[in-house]
Design an enzyme around this catalytic site. Structure first.
Site, mmCIF file in Angstrom:
data_model
loop_
_atom_site.group_PDB
_atom_site.id
_atom_site.type_symbol
_atom_site.label_atom_id
_atom_site.label_comp_id
_atom_site.label_asym_id
_atom_site.label_seq_id
_atom_site.Cartn_x
_atom_site.Cartn_y
_atom_site.Cartn_z
ATOM 1 N N ASP A 11 0.734 -1.231 0.002
ATOM 2 C CA ASP A 11 -0.051 -0.009 0.003
ATOM 3 C C ASP A 11 0.735 1.161 -0.048
ATOM 4 O OD1 ASP A 11 -2.138 1.888 0.150
ATOM 5 O OD2 ASP A 11 -2.855 0.864 1.985
ATOM 6 N N ASP A 105 -2.421 2.439 -6.347
ATOM 7 C CA ASP A 105 -1.572 2.305 -5.426
ATOM 8 C C ASP A 105 -1.442 1.207 -4.072
ATOM 9 O OD1 ASP A 105 -4.112 3.027 -4.078
ATOM 10 O OD2 ASP A 105 -3.152 4.434 -2.450
ATOM 11 N N GLU A 106 -2.245 0.090 -4.588
ATOM 12 C CA GLU A 106 -2.531 -1.013 -3.741
ATOM 13 C C GLU A 106 -2.740 -2.320 -4.403
ATOM 14 O OE1 GLU A 106 -5.535 -2.307 -0.114
ATOM 15 O OE2 GLU A 106 -5.796 -0.564 -1.556
#
Length: 453
Positions: A11, A105-106
């Site tokens: 993350d 983003d993860e």
């Protein structure tokens, strides 16, 4: 059952805001809020400096401004975020063929499938190397969680934030989860948490002690059984590569039920944009838009609309989701909203041409209607000058002063700070007319020297 902590969850830390701080030396260490700046805008991401004032994602922008009036408020630059995301996802795919992106983003990674880790020691080494590689390539930080399951790996990365790594050794899961609040478990929001608290259940260990039958009685068969399994650290879900998925979706559970219809519409629009981000990150398109609404009484409604062809156009998905929302009664309050796209396909060049032609046709038709209503020839309507808009945070270049970014605009003026990601100190600020011929929009600059995109 996996016996080694080889599921990795990455993350990126406060992704949008961190990217803006890296790109703008004058904002490093300062409160930064990224999101829609209009009267109905919401926060997409807040830097850790802004979070100290109580600002968080999904918060109405007006409330954020009241909490942190001196923060920098910027419009998202999705092109930059997608480029950084592609770099990060590329690093993950070097570790394993099984990478499951959740957003820009993860992502989850199955290290065992890539034969890059087989026990706790090798998994931790991979996690440390990944964090270093991400900082080297992007200049940003990411937090890593390692565990035997997806649920535990995600919890571990949350516990490691910001800029950390946490590995949960196999066999220690229930001991780690037991004393923690029930809210640490995925899907347990304030409403479920309050429901459990009234039954005397406050910790994960107390969920396990209550037993599955009691959880089913309190929450229903599906929710109760699932929650009981999570409390026992049971999660058999595999990491699924995005291209193997049948749909892409995002959803949010809200701390307080939303009753304001305008706020509900705004949230659906925001979720639609996030869904398209995931879709584009996976280089996919989809034909069916799905809206999910969980109401105050836990009843869940799902509505869908199938388009003429596959799309990854955020405007198309937003409009379809808005149409679906019109058919849902939300007067009693909403506790969860979700937007998804199914019927996935690879984007082809023909798709792009077809959509461009359709858009051009619709634009021409709109111009013809406007011309008929005003009595003016269509070409005169099309050529009417439009004032240039300068969005806060976006990149510009001035013929004399070089590259910079928009600090703000209004009343016919635009203020620009001239600095780049590689500047050693904050740049100078100058103000121009919005129609200054020497000032032009520009592409984002690389965050790291020598790694042009």
């Amino acid at each position: 059952m996996r016996t080694a902590p080889t599921i990795l969850h990455l993350d990126m830390d406060a992704f949008y805001a961190s990217a803006e701080q890296a790109a703008k030396p004058s904002l490093r260490g300062k409160a930064v809020v990224v999101g829609g700046l209009g009267p109905r805008g919401v926060v997409a991401t807040a830097s850790y400096e802004a979070r100290k004032f109580g600002v968080h994602s999904a918060m109405p922008m007006g409330q954020a401004r009241r909490l942190a009036p001196n923060a920098a408020y910027l419009v998202p630059r999705f092109r930059l975020y997608r480029e950084i995301s592609e770099q990060v996802m590329g690093l993950l795919r070097e570790l394993s063929p099984l990478v499951e992106p959740l957003s820009l983003d993860e992502a989850f990674v199955d290290l065992e499938a890539g034969e890059t880790a087989w026990d706790a020691r090798s998994a931790e080494a991979v996690g440390l190397r990944l964090r270093a590689d991400i900082r080297r390539v992007t200049g940003l930080s990411g937090s890593v969680g390692l565990a035997v399951s997806k649920m535990l790996a995600k919890i571990a990365s949350e516990e490691a934030k910001p800029d950390g790594l946490l590995l949960i050794p196999q066999g220690t899961e229930r001991g780690l989860l037991g004393p923690k609040s029930v809210r640490i478990l995925p899907g347990v929001g304030p409403a479920t948490g309050d429901h459990l608290r009234r039954a005397g259940i406050n910790t994960v260990a107390e969920i396990a002690e209550a037993g599955e039958d009691e959880l089913v009685r309190l929450l229903g068969k599906a929710h109760g059984s699932h929650l009981y399994a999570m409390a026992l650290a049971r999660d058999e879900r595999p990491v699924v590569a995005e291209r193997d998925s049948k749909s892409v979706s995002v959803e949010d559970t809200y701390d307080v039920d939303i009753h304001d219809r305008v706020r509900v519409r705004t949230e659906v629009q925001r979720l639609a944009d996030r869904c398209v981000e995931r879709l584009r990150a996976a280089e996919r398109s989809g034909r069916t838009v799905v809206l999910k609404v969980r109401r105050y009484d836990f009843s869940t409604l799902t509505r869908s609309e199938t388009l003429r062809g596959p799309t990854d156009d955020p405007a198309v998905v937003r409009e379809a989701a808005a149409r679906l929302l019109e058919g849902v009664d939300t007067t009693g309050g909403v506790r969860l909203l979700g937007v998804g796209v199914s019927g996935l396909a690879d984007f082809t060049q023909e798709d792009l041409f077809a959509q461009a032609a359709a858009a051009a046709s619709e634009e021409a038709a709109a111009e013809a209607v406007e011309a008929e209503e005003t009595g003016a020839p269509a070409e005169e309507v099309a050529e009417e000058p439009v004032e240039r808009r300068w969005m806060a945070g976006h990149d510009v270049r001035h013929a004399e002063f070089g590259p910079g970014w928009v600090q703000g605009s209004g009343l016919g003026r635009v203020t620009v700070r001239f600095e780049t990601p590689l500047s050693e100190r904050p740049g100078r600020v100058r103000t121009f007319s919005v129609d200054d011929p020497l000032l032009e929009p520009a592409d984002p600059l690389p965050l790291v020297e020598g790694l042009a995109r």
